[in-house]
Design a protein around this motif. Sequence first.
Motif, PDB file in Angstrom:
ATOM      1  N   PRO A 133       0.816  -1.220   0.000  1.00 50.69           N
ATOM      2  CA  PRO A 133       0.000   0.000   0.000  1.00 50.69           C
ATOM      3  C   PRO A 133       0.846   1.264   0.000  1.00 50.69           C
ATOM      4  O   PRO A 133       0.391   2.313  -0.462  1.00 50.69           O
TER       5      PRO A 133
ATOM      6  N   THR B 125      -4.968  -3.831   0.051  1.00 50.04           N
ATOM      7  CA  THR B 125      -4.298  -4.670  -0.945  1.00 50.04           C
ATOM      8  C   THR B 125      -5.179  -5.822  -1.425  1.00 50.04           C
ATOM      9  O   THR B 125      -4.858  -6.470  -2.420  1.00 50.04           O
ATOM     10  N   ARG B 126      -6.249  -6.104  -0.746  1.00 47.83           N
ATOM     11  CA  ARG B 126      -7.149  -7.220  -1.103  1.00 47.83           C
ATOM     12  C   ARG B 126      -8.301  -6.678  -1.927  1.00 47.83           C
ATOM     13  O   ARG B 126      -8.935  -5.694  -1.558  1.00 47.83           O
ATOM     14  N   ARG B 127      -8.557  -7.316  -3.059  1.00 52.71           N
ATOM     15  CA  ARG B 127      -9.631  -6.894  -3.955  1.00 52.71           C
ATOM     16  C   ARG B 127     -10.736  -7.934  -3.975  1.00 52.71           C
ATOM     17  O   ARG B 127     -10.508  -9.113  -3.719  1.00 52.71           O
TER      18      ARG B 127
ATOM     19  N   LEU C 203     -10.556  -2.642  -4.583  1.00 56.00           N
ATOM     20  CA  LEU C 203      -9.986  -2.745  -3.243  1.00 56.00           C
ATOM     21  C   LEU C 203     -11.091  -2.708  -2.192  1.00 56.00           C
ATOM     22  O   LEU C 203     -12.051  -1.944  -2.307  1.00 56.00           O
TER      23      LEU C 203
ATOM     24  N   SER D  52      -7.126  -4.414   3.773  1.00 59.16           N
ATOM     25  CA  SER D  52      -8.177  -3.884   2.898  1.00 59.16           C
ATOM     26  C   SER D  52      -7.622  -2.962   1.822  1.00 59.16           C
ATOM     27  O   SER D  52      -8.310  -2.647   0.854  1.00 59.16           O
TER      28      SER D  52
END
Length: 675
Positions: free
Chosen positions: A39, A360-362, A374, A358
Amino acid sequence: MEKANFRTHVLTRHLNQENPCFDDDILLQSSPCIGYTPPELSEPAASFDVAEMRKLMDGHNLQERDWLYGLMIQSRLFNPRSRGGKVFVWPDFNQSMEQQREITMRRVAYLLDCGVFRGWLTEKGPEAELRKLALLDIVTVFDHSLSIKLGVHFFLWGGAIQFFGTKRHHDKWLRDSENYLVKGCFAMTELGHGSNVRGIETVTTYDSSTQEFVINTPCESAQKYWIGGAANHATHTVVFSQLNIDGKNQGVHAFIAQIRDGDGNICPNVRIADCGHKIGLNGVDNGRIWFDNVRVPRENLLNSVADVSPDGKYLTAIKDPDQRFGAFMAPLTSGRVTISSAAIYSAKVALAIAIRYSLTRRAFSITPNGPEVLLLDYPSHQKRLLPLLAKTYAMSFAANSLKMMYVKRTPEANKTLHVVSSAFKATLTWHNMRTLQECREACGGQGLKTENRIGQLKGEYDVQGTFEGDNNVLMQQASKALLAEYMAVKRTKKPFKSLGLEHMNEPSPVIPSQLSSDALRSIRFQNDILCLRERDLLNRFAAEVSVRLSQGESKEYAFAMSYQLAEDLGRAFADRAIFRTFVEAEASVNSIPIKNALGLVRSMYALFTVDEDAAFLRYGYLSTDNAATIRKEVAKLCSELRPHALALVNSFGIPDAFLSPIAFNWIDANAWSSI
């Protein structure tokens, strides 16, 4: 069969690359493999100085904090593990209860050898106390069991000797306790009595012929229960007991008793049993103690409040039994201070992990064939985490303020310290548990993994809601104190001058019929609405209790039956007091970028607090239109805080090693090569 035929038809069209939803020339294609981007590379640069914000958040002793972080990271005792190219330290909760207890004591020994506990019991003054509180904060970030183990020994056992003892006790016990030659515990809670300490059943009598006190457990409900350190390690304990002199009960007093010898053998006439496995905190050896006419020297009465002469005369300068009992509750104040701070550091760990994940996670796309989004770019996800982030900032300032109040305490301020610490302990620990649950869910399945910390923290910190006082009882104590202050002011016709109620000397705030965004974000409106709620609820509570008293009900019954207003009032008092600490922290800052960021966070804290509590509508402090306006403003604040999310959690100052793999490269951390 109809369902089967329909499904077959759909699959056939997909295999034939027929999709009526898109253009004919768009073919099915596999998605590229997901890659991890830190991030720090994808998020906007921080708009403020993160290091300066961290100073404000931690409040004191930053160098000592970082020194202790380093000590733990470099020792194998703190279970370092490599995941995704980074090293993390966290307790191994796959260990048995016995192993967790043993490693906790080995960590205590390591920290002792490193000089961490220097002066924790033998040095006096605010600076020494702040150092101790800062280092305990850092231990908390690593492991709640370790911090509770230290808290019981230094703050409860050691604090009881400091507060209740006199020079003879200080000289005999404090240095040996600081060096762990004596291992202490704190035997207050019983099987039959927890929050109601006044009702404990352990009985102590005085034998003038031998000048000894005789401590006895008269029944099973009087066994000391949940005594941290008792099951395995403690050599001595402070026993809270009813003192019976010449057939008269003088109330609760504190005595030093030895429960094990230097080799770890249980002393004669003492029985000890293990409390067993718990939902968390298994590194602490909670035990049960029975005293079968255990004799201790007369000098083992902690006698700063009351004493017994060699010939058996009861001596005390505090004649009022209520005031005398209140004096014996002093060590619990330090416990509430440390618990409040620990709760906020736990919430910080969870939010740092969940928010970094949150970023970096999609998941899913919001346009046909568009990229996945994201998690923190979804407004719903922002609403889950960012208000809790704002509350954590506010409560961090509250915890710092409580610590300063504690280390600078005076006898005149003890009442305020007791009330504020009670309200803050309840409010901050409830917030922590809510934050842990939301962050666990916000991390999806990854939140279930022990190595990702959040799920495990839920079990470790659940105990905070009940120890050192059940949260609901503590909030009722705060409401009772507010009521007592209210009644005293009405009786003497003097202005309010304590417990932060000075605002009640001013005219009642008036809330505009229509609220603009600028008004909602102003300190004046936020303070007015919080003060209005507290003022009105205190008036309502006093009126309801008064009516019940006029109808012949007892004071205790009238209060018990007015519990709903008492609960609302306790929450209002805590929220207003927390807000005040935020405003004071904000006013202490000169940096405009930090002030701007704090302004957004403060507005989120205040408006989300208003949006959450039905009391603002229930009692008419807000119109339904204004309530709807506030709700929309919270959503706007979420979107405005979103670009600052990474910088705000980085300002917690928690090293990467104390977070978890999903806060960083969670793909590499789960790669086949790392298994």
